[in-house]
Motif scaffolding. Structure first.
Motif, mmCIF file in Angstrom:
data_model
loop_
_atom_site.group_PDB
_atom_site.id
_atom_site.type_symbol
_atom_site.label_atom_id
_atom_site.label_comp_id
_atom_site.label_asym_id
_atom_site.label_seq_id
_atom_site.Cartn_x
_atom_site.Cartn_y
_atom_site.Cartn_z
ATOM 1 N N MET A 183 0.881 -1.317 -0.178
ATOM 2 C CA MET A 183 0.018 -0.007 0.066
ATOM 3 C C MET A 183 0.956 1.246 -0.156
ATOM 4 S SD MET A 183 -3.053 -0.940 -0.551
ATOM 5 C CE MET A 183 -4.290 0.352 0.055
ATOM 6 N N GLY A 184 1.873 1.135 -0.492
ATOM 7 C CA GLY A 184 2.754 2.390 -0.833
ATOM 8 C C GLY A 184 3.614 2.944 0.335
ATOM 9 N N ILE A 185 3.871 1.824 1.187
ATOM 10 C CA ILE A 185 4.794 2.155 2.245
ATOM 11 C C ILE A 185 6.196 2.353 1.911
ATOM 12 C CG2 ILE A 185 5.899 1.306 4.487
ATOM 13 C CD1 ILE A 185 3.178 -0.299 4.590
ATOM 14 N N GLY A 186 6.599 1.931 1.118
ATOM 15 C CA GLY A 186 8.204 2.134 0.555
ATOM 16 C C GLY A 186 8.926 1.523 1.681
ATOM 17 N N MET A 187 10.302 2.173 1.989
ATOM 18 C CA MET A 187 11.157 1.671 2.772
ATOM 19 C C MET A 187 10.583 1.957 4.448
ATOM 20 S SD MET A 187 15.258 2.896 3.207
ATOM 21 C CE MET A 187 14.935 4.318 3.777
ATOM 22 N N VAL A 188 11.069 0.815 5.208
ATOM 23 C CA VAL A 188 10.751 0.838 6.483
ATOM 24 C C VAL A 188 11.847 0.954 7.309
ATOM 25 C CG1 VAL A 188 9.536 -0.428 8.163
ATOM 26 C CG2 VAL A 188 8.639 -0.505 5.863
ATOM 27 N N LEU A 189 11.956 1.702 8.352
ATOM 28 C CA LEU A 189 13.054 1.614 9.430
ATOM 29 C C LEU A 189 12.473 1.116 10.781
ATOM 30 C CD1 LEU A 189 14.547 5.126 8.837
ATOM 31 C CD2 LEU A 189 15.601 2.940 8.199
ATOM 32 N N ALA A 190 13.124 0.115 11.331
ATOM 33 C CA ALA A 190 12.611 -0.225 12.496
ATOM 34 C C ALA A 190 13.640 0.149 13.598
ATOM 35 C CB ALA A 190 12.625 -1.918 12.751
ATOM 36 N N ALA A 224 11.684 6.843 17.861
ATOM 37 C CA ALA A 224 10.816 7.034 16.914
ATOM 38 C C ALA A 224 10.418 8.496 16.577
ATOM 39 C CB ALA A 224 9.575 6.417 17.126
ATOM 40 N N ASP A 225 10.284 9.389 17.339
ATOM 41 C CA ASP A 225 10.081 10.804 17.185
ATOM 42 C C ASP A 225 11.214 11.375 16.553
ATOM 43 O OD1 ASP A 225 7.352 10.760 18.176
ATOM 44 O OD2 ASP A 225 7.804 11.372 20.052
ATOM 45 N N LYS A 226 12.477 11.219 17.404
ATOM 46 C CA LYS A 226 13.611 11.737 16.732
ATOM 47 C C LYS A 226 13.786 11.167 15.243
ATOM 48 C CE LYS A 226 17.449 9.772 18.534
ATOM 49 N NZ LYS A 226 18.560 9.488 19.333
ATOM 50 N N THR A 227 13.633 10.151 14.801
ATOM 51 C CA THR A 227 13.880 9.387 13.657
ATOM 52 C C THR A 227 13.043 10.118 12.539
ATOM 53 O OG1 THR A 227 14.715 7.269 14.667
ATOM 54 C CG2 THR A 227 14.118 7.448 12.322
ATOM 55 N N ILE A 228 11.869 10.173 13.080
ATOM 56 C CA ILE A 228 10.721 10.769 12.138
ATOM 57 C C ILE A 228 11.193 12.233 11.720
ATOM 58 C CG2 ILE A 228 8.341 11.868 12.005
ATOM 59 C CD1 ILE A 228 7.611 9.054 13.457
ATOM 60 N N LYS A 229 11.672 13.083 12.884
ATOM 61 C CA LYS A 229 11.913 14.471 12.617
ATOM 62 C C LYS A 229 12.987 14.632 11.635
ATOM 63 C CE LYS A 229 9.986 16.139 16.804
ATOM 64 N NZ LYS A 229 10.188 16.358 18.419
ATOM 65 N N LYS A 230 14.192 13.699 11.884
ATOM 66 C CA LYS A 230 15.183 13.709 11.304
ATOM 67 C C LYS A 230 15.016 13.404 9.857
ATOM 68 C CE LYS A 230 19.817 13.978 10.225
ATOM 69 N NZ LYS A 230 20.149 15.417 10.453
ATOM 70 N N GLU A 258 12.036 13.802 3.127
ATOM 71 C CA GLU A 258 11.548 12.664 2.981
ATOM 72 C C GLU A 258 9.988 12.578 4.004
ATOM 73 O OE1 GLU A 258 12.237 10.313 0.718
ATOM 74 O OE2 GLU A 258 14.002 11.476 0.270
ATOM 75 N N LYS A 259 9.100 12.089 3.243
ATOM 76 C CA LYS A 259 7.793 11.707 4.601
ATOM 77 C C LYS A 259 8.174 10.663 5.152
ATOM 78 C CE LYS A 259 4.540 13.381 0.808
ATOM 79 N NZ LYS A 259 3.657 13.152 0.119
ATOM 80 N N ALA A 260 7.679 10.812 6.391
ATOM 81 C CA ALA A 260 8.032 9.770 7.618
ATOM 82 C C ALA A 260 6.677 9.561 8.235
ATOM 83 C CB ALA A 260 9.302 9.994 8.531
ATOM 84 N N PHE A 261 6.308 8.364 8.793
ATOM 85 C CA PHE A 261 5.291 8.126 9.389
ATOM 86 C C PHE A 261 5.530 7.136 10.512
ATOM 87 C CE2 PHE A 261 4.193 9.321 5.257
ATOM 88 C CZ PHE A 261 3.209 10.260 5.358
ATOM 89 N N LEU A 262 4.852 6.961 11.606
ATOM 90 C CA LEU A 262 5.018 5.893 12.488
ATOM 91 C C LEU A 262 3.781 5.097 11.987
ATOM 92 C CD1 LEU A 262 6.030 4.605 15.261
ATOM 93 C CD2 LEU A 262 4.345 6.122 16.296
#
Length: 70
Positions: free
Chosen positions: A27-34, A40-46, A52-56
């Motif tokens: 469904m268009g997720i693309g690359m995933v970082l675990a 999580a918040d720091k990774t999304i902000k960076k 890049e678009k980033a979502f939890l």
């Protein structure tokens, strides 16, 4: 995240179940970082600061090796 238009079209025209769309097309997720929950918040902000678009989108929990889409 917004599902790409092509995913919506495939689902509609193919009569494909929502769960199957996630299995087959992600469904268009693309690359995933675990990352650790506390990062999580720091990774999304960076990631966002780099343009890049980033979502939890979920969490990894101990279980019986299945994926649950809610």
């Amino acid at each position: 995240w917004e599902h790409p238009a092509i995913c919506r079209l495939i689902k509609q025209k193919g009569g494909i179940a929502r769960e199957e769309m996630f299995k087959a097309f992600n469904m268009g997720i693309g690359m995933v970082l675990a990352v650790k929950q506390e990062d999580a918040d720091k990774t999304i902000k960076k990631t966002s600061s780099l343009g890049e678009k980033a979502f939890l989108i979920g969490e990894i929990v101990k279980g019986d090796r299945q994926v649950i889409v809610k």
